[in-house]
Scaffold this motif. Structure first.
Motif, short mmCIF file in Angstrom:
data_model
loop_
_atom_site.label_atom_id
_atom_site.label_comp_id
_atom_site.label_asym_id
_atom_site.label_seq_id
_atom_site.Cartn_x
_atom_site.Cartn_y
_atom_site.Cartn_z
N GLU A 126 0.83 -1.21 0.00
CA GLU A 126 0.00 0.00 0.00
C GLU A 126 0.86 1.26 0.00
OE1 GLU A 126 -3.20 0.14 -0.64
OE2 GLU A 126 -3.08 -2.03 -0.84
N ARG A 127 1.96 1.26 0.76
CA ARG A 127 2.89 2.41 0.74
C ARG A 127 3.47 2.60 -0.65
NH1 ARG A 127 5.35 0.05 5.53
NH2 ARG A 127 4.28 0.92 7.30
N THR A 128 3.88 1.50 -1.26
CA THR A 128 4.47 1.58 -2.61
C THR A 128 3.44 2.10 -3.61
OG1 THR A 128 5.96 -0.24 -2.07
CG2 THR A 128 5.69 0.27 -4.39
N LYS A 129 2.20 1.63 -3.50
CA LYS A 129 1.13 2.10 -4.40
C LYS A 129 0.96 3.62 -4.28
CE LYS A 129 -1.83 0.04 -6.65
NZ LYS A 129 -1.83 -0.16 -8.12
N ARG A 130 1.01 4.14 -3.04
CA ARG A 130 0.87 5.59 -2.84
C ARG A 130 2.05 6.33 -3.47
NH1 ARG A 130 -1.14 3.89 2.19
NH2 ARG A 130 0.83 4.29 3.25
N ILE A 131 3.23 5.76 -3.42
CA ILE A 131 4.43 6.41 -3.97
C ILE A 131 4.42 6.41 -5.49
CG2 ILE A 131 6.94 6.18 -4.20
CD1 ILE A 131 6.91 5.20 -1.24
N VAL A 132 4.12 5.24 -6.09
CA VAL A 132 4.20 5.14 -7.56
C VAL A 132 2.94 5.63 -8.26
CG1 VAL A 132 5.87 3.26 -7.47
CG2 VAL A 132 3.45 2.72 -7.69
N GLY A 133 1.86 5.77 -7.54
CA GLY A 133 0.62 6.26 -8.15
C GLY A 133 -0.09 5.18 -8.94
#
Length: 191
Positions: A126-133
């Motif tokens: 979920e953190r990665t999804k927020r970072i990469v969009g």
């Protein structure tokens, strides 16, 4: 002839009768020893896991040999097993770690594992999804692996001991997760 042949674990599956099938890759240079050692299908063997340090040393040695640096895989002249046709050298070349990571990230099941695994991957996904969009699962998986392993490029995983250890642990956990899901699917039980 060597009493042992180094191989890389590729995948595991469970057959209908409960037998576990394990697929291994053997370096082309070790193929003659493997054919001699294994003999024919049905030959009893033992499997042992080598330490991560030994695996890292082996990977580095393989990538630093003149054959690896020149782009040659050394498979030319390797005798084929009597029951199999000779493979072209390009068919036998071991994949670099970066390619294995790229292929794994393309696997939709791998993204599913990262999204749902309880060992901390789901929160990091979920953190990665927020970072990469808004990216595809494959692109998010690749960004996730690089962040988790602490590298900027996939190819850096092969040269960083800690990154390689983290990648191997993640891939092992994925294989176990996928194997248990496959077993549950075949037996009709929830994983």
């Amino acid at each position: 002839m060597n009493a042992a042949v180094l191989a890389s674990y590729v995948k595991m599956s469970t057959l209908v009768d409960g037998t576990m099938r394990i697929v291994l890759d053997v370096d082309p240079k070790s193929a003659p020893d493997a054919f001699t050692l294994l003999g024919s299908p049905g030959t009893p063997i033992a499997i042992a896991r080598i330490t991560d340090a030994a695996a890292v040393a082996h990977d580095r040695q393989r990538h630093e040999t003149p054959d690896a640096l020149s782009g040659q895989d050394g498979a030319a002249g390797v005798p084929a097993h009597p029951s199999r046709p000779a493979a072209a050298p390009s068919d036998r070349k071991a994949l670099p770690i970066a390619s294995k990571v790229a292929l794994r990230c393309q696997d939709p099941d791998f993204a599913g594992f990262l999204r749902t695994d309880p060992s901390g991957f789901a929160m990091e996904w979920e953190r990665t999804k927020r970072i990469v969009g808004e990216r595809s699962d494959a692109e998010t998986a690749e960004a996730f692996v690089k962040r988790w392993c602490g590298v900027e490029r996939k190819r850096d995983i092969a040269t960083d001991d800690n990154a390689l250890r983290l990648w191997r642990e993640m891939d092992r956990d994925f294989q176990q997760w996928a194997g248990s899901r496959e077993l549950a699917r075949r037996t009709g039980k929830a994983a």
